[in-house]
Write an enzyme that holds these catalytic residues in place. Structure first.
Site, mmCIF file in Angstrom:
data_model
loop_
_atom_site.group_PDB
_atom_site.id
_atom_site.type_symbol
_atom_site.label_atom_id
_atom_site.label_comp_id
_atom_site.label_asym_id
_atom_site.label_seq_id
_atom_site.Cartn_x
_atom_site.Cartn_y
_atom_site.Cartn_z
ATOM 1 N N GLN A 91 -8.152 1.149 -44.452
ATOM 2 C CA GLN A 91 -7.083 1.968 -44.583
ATOM 3 C C GLN A 91 -6.582 2.641 -45.673
ATOM 4 O O GLN A 91 -6.414 3.791 -45.792
ATOM 5 C CB GLN A 91 -5.926 1.454 -43.832
ATOM 6 C CG GLN A 91 -6.087 0.955 -42.176
ATOM 7 C CD GLN A 91 -5.064 0.956 -41.429
ATOM 8 O OE1 GLN A 91 -3.807 1.541 -41.614
ATOM 9 N NE2 GLN A 91 -5.215 0.117 -40.294
ATOM 10 N N PHE A 138 -5.951 3.519 -31.448
ATOM 11 C CA PHE A 138 -6.977 4.633 -31.744
ATOM 12 C C PHE A 138 -7.748 3.808 -32.811
ATOM 13 O O PHE A 138 -7.305 3.254 -33.870
ATOM 14 C CB PHE A 138 -6.251 5.698 -32.542
ATOM 15 C CG PHE A 138 -7.309 6.656 -33.081
ATOM 16 C CD1 PHE A 138 -7.816 7.599 -32.214
ATOM 17 C CD2 PHE A 138 -7.278 6.775 -34.361
ATOM 18 C CE1 PHE A 138 -8.592 8.513 -32.772
ATOM 19 C CE2 PHE A 138 -8.227 7.788 -34.968
ATOM 20 C CZ PHE A 138 -8.971 8.716 -34.092
ATOM 21 N N HIS A 151 -7.818 -4.574 -32.868
ATOM 22 C CA HIS A 151 -7.709 -3.568 -33.767
ATOM 23 C C HIS A 151 -6.312 -3.096 -34.027
ATOM 24 O O HIS A 151 -5.533 -2.762 -33.166
ATOM 25 C CB HIS A 151 -8.706 -2.271 -33.622
ATOM 26 C CG HIS A 151 -10.141 -2.529 -34.201
ATOM 27 N ND1 HIS A 151 -10.618 -2.114 -35.354
ATOM 28 C CD2 HIS A 151 -10.937 -3.285 -33.597
ATOM 29 C CE1 HIS A 151 -11.848 -2.800 -35.358
ATOM 30 N NE2 HIS A 151 -12.145 -3.257 -34.147
ATOM 31 N N PRO A 152 -5.566 -2.960 -35.323
ATOM 32 C CA PRO A 152 -4.292 -2.381 -35.834
ATOM 33 C C PRO A 152 -4.270 -0.976 -35.455
ATOM 34 O O PRO A 152 -5.287 -0.343 -35.620
ATOM 35 C CB PRO A 152 -4.040 -2.964 -37.128
ATOM 36 C CG PRO A 152 -5.504 -2.940 -37.686
ATOM 37 C CD PRO A 152 -6.583 -3.341 -36.673
ATOM 38 N N SER A 189 -9.171 -4.655 -43.004
ATOM 39 C CA SER A 189 -8.640 -3.533 -42.640
ATOM 40 C C SER A 189 -7.609 -3.063 -43.923
ATOM 41 O O SER A 189 -7.514 -1.577 -43.797
ATOM 42 C CB SER A 189 -7.663 -3.886 -41.354
ATOM 43 O OG SER A 189 -8.514 -4.227 -39.991
#
Length: 473
Positions: free
Chosen positions: A393, A424, A372-373, A389
């Site tokens: 975001q 996170f 995950h980024p 993603s």
């Protein structure tokens, strides 16, 4: 087992609106099973006498012998019970569907003529009223063909509906393979019709039957011992389904009848009371089964769509490989497991994929977390996020940060990753920037074990949201 065939989902929690004619809140459908003269009997070439659905509780087959008492109980159904039912239905102007055993119909020309003159639907109840569980598919198909041939000879038309009753696991697919039927009723799986798919055959409409609102329970020890409990059970069933119809979830109520059972005078009175109770209500549709089939075909035609449980591995991985970020191995293992119709919804498929993720080693799950980024990180700035993603975001406004906000996210990302060893992760749908920062600052104080569990739960949440966007329930 791969591609588990049983469907435990059906129409799901949301159900579906059958759109019954004139906004009816319930469809009440009566079936009269005409089996007298088609039952097991050595006169019919069978190995033993009949032992099913009679007044003789605990009856056993008599190999090689005629069972006089059993035979005459069945004869009562033809000689007396049928005509009592005929008078009741015609007096109330209700047209039932008849499940007619072909050999029984051939031995009942007067009864058959009365059915046709009254406008009753005559569906096929098979060649003979015998057990097919041990038949080979080839032998069962021979009897299906015989049933159709005799039915057409004695009624003048090919049957549009089919119900074997004492069927095998192959029956429904054999009927689909044979083709030419508007529906099949060899299922008890729902309160509404549904489409059955079998490989190489046209979709077959299934109109479920019932064994509970059925007079067969007069013939079993745990069943009805007189008319009152029969009436009460039918009335309660009607009331519950009628109320569901009031709430926008209309259903179908099947009533199964047999000439030799409910045709007895002490039972017919209860049936009459129930029929009059049904007729006292508004917004009730009382169709034949062929009418239901025609309605369903017009309002709910079969719509082909690709089900996850039916996909090849490549199709499945190509479509669902990104549900868990950059972790196609989860989709690969999911496909190799037991997929079923219950997995063809977002919740169902998520359950299977999450189980694979949860059963993986800690190292493998850590790999998913690290795939995950960072939120509003370098990949986002370089526009190198996955499409999912990027959209996620952006939905939280992370693509429109001020310099101060971006600096704060950068700091939080760095502190968090250095402490826990993974980025996170939070499912941002429905959250704003302030919500995310608050979660960041709260979770950064966790110990690693707690946060690892939390991050994995968020990964699963993200996967579920993605699947909900991909699969319409």
């Amino acid at each position: 087992m791969i591609n588990y065939p049983r469907d435990f989902r059906g129409y799901g929690a949301g159900g579906m609106d059958p759109k019954w004619p004139n906004g009816a809140k319930i469809a009440v459908q009566f079936v009269i099973n005409y089996e007298e003269g088609g039952e097991n009997c050595i006169l019919h070439g069978d190995a033993a006498s009949e032992a099913f659905l009679s007044e003789i509780v605990g009856a056993q087959p008599w190999p090689g012998q005629r069972h006089w008492n059993m035979e005459t109980i069945y004869e009562y159904g033809a000689r007396a019970g049928f005509w009592r039912l005929h008078r009741l239905f015609t007096s109330l102007n209700i047209k039932p569907t008849v499940y007619g055993v072909a050999t029984a119909l051939a031995r009942a020309p007067e009864q058959l003529s009365a059915m046709q003159e009254a406008g009753w639907e005559i569906a096929s109840h098979g060649y003979k009223w015998i057990e097919y569980k041990d038949y080979t598919p080839e032998d069962e198909m021979i009897d299906i063909n015989k049933a159709i041939e005799i039915h057409e000879q004695v009624t003048g038309t090919r049957p549009a509906g089919w119900y074997t009753g004492r069927c095998s696991v192959n029956t429904v697919d054999l009927i689909a393979c044979k083709g030419g039927f508007s529906y099949c009723s060899d299922t008890y799986a729902d309160d509404l019709p549904f489409w059955h798919e079998s490989e190489g055959n046209e979709p077959l409409l299934m109109i479920p039957y019932t064994l509970d609102t059925n007079d067969m329970r007069f013939s079993i020890p745990a069943g009805f011992n007189c008319g009152d409990p029969f009436y009460t059970y039918l009335k309660d069933s009607f009331d519950v389904l009628y109320e569901e119809g009031n709430e926008g979830a209309a259903k179908m109520l099947n009533i199964g009848l047999h000439c030799r059972l409910v045709g007895r005078p002490g039972r017919l009175a209860a049936l009459r009371r129930f029929m009059e109770y049904v007729l006292s209500h508004d917004d009730v549709w009382i169709p034949r089964r062929i009418d239901i089939a025609d309605h369903w075909r017009n309002h709910h035609p079969f719509t082909p769509h690709q089900r996850p449980s039916k996909m090849s591995e490549k199709q499945f991985v190509d479509l669902y490989g990104g549900v868990f970020e950059h972790s196609e191995w989860i989709a690969t293992r999911t496909h190799a497991g037991e997929l079923a119709p219950a997995n063809d919804s977002a919740a169902g498929l998520h359950g299977a994929m999450a189980a694979v993720f949860r059963s993986a080693t800690e190292v493998e799950r850590l790999g998913v977390l690290n795939a995950h980024p960072d939120l509003a990180g370098k990949l986002a700035a370089a526009k190198q996020l996955t499409e999912e993603s990027t959209s996620e975001q952006a939905s939280a406004g992370l693509d429109q940060l001020s310099d101060r906000e971006r600096a704060n996210f950068t700091r939080l990302n760095q502190v968090y990753t250095e402490k826990f060893g993974f980025p996170f992760i939070i499912a941002v749908k429905g959250l704003n920037k302030a919500d995310i920062v608050a979660a960041f600052e709260r979770r950064i104080n966790h110990d690693r074990a707690t946060e690892f569990t939390t991050a994995c739960q968020q990964v699963e949440r993200i996967a579920l949201l993605r699947l909900k966007d991909m699969l319409a329930d």
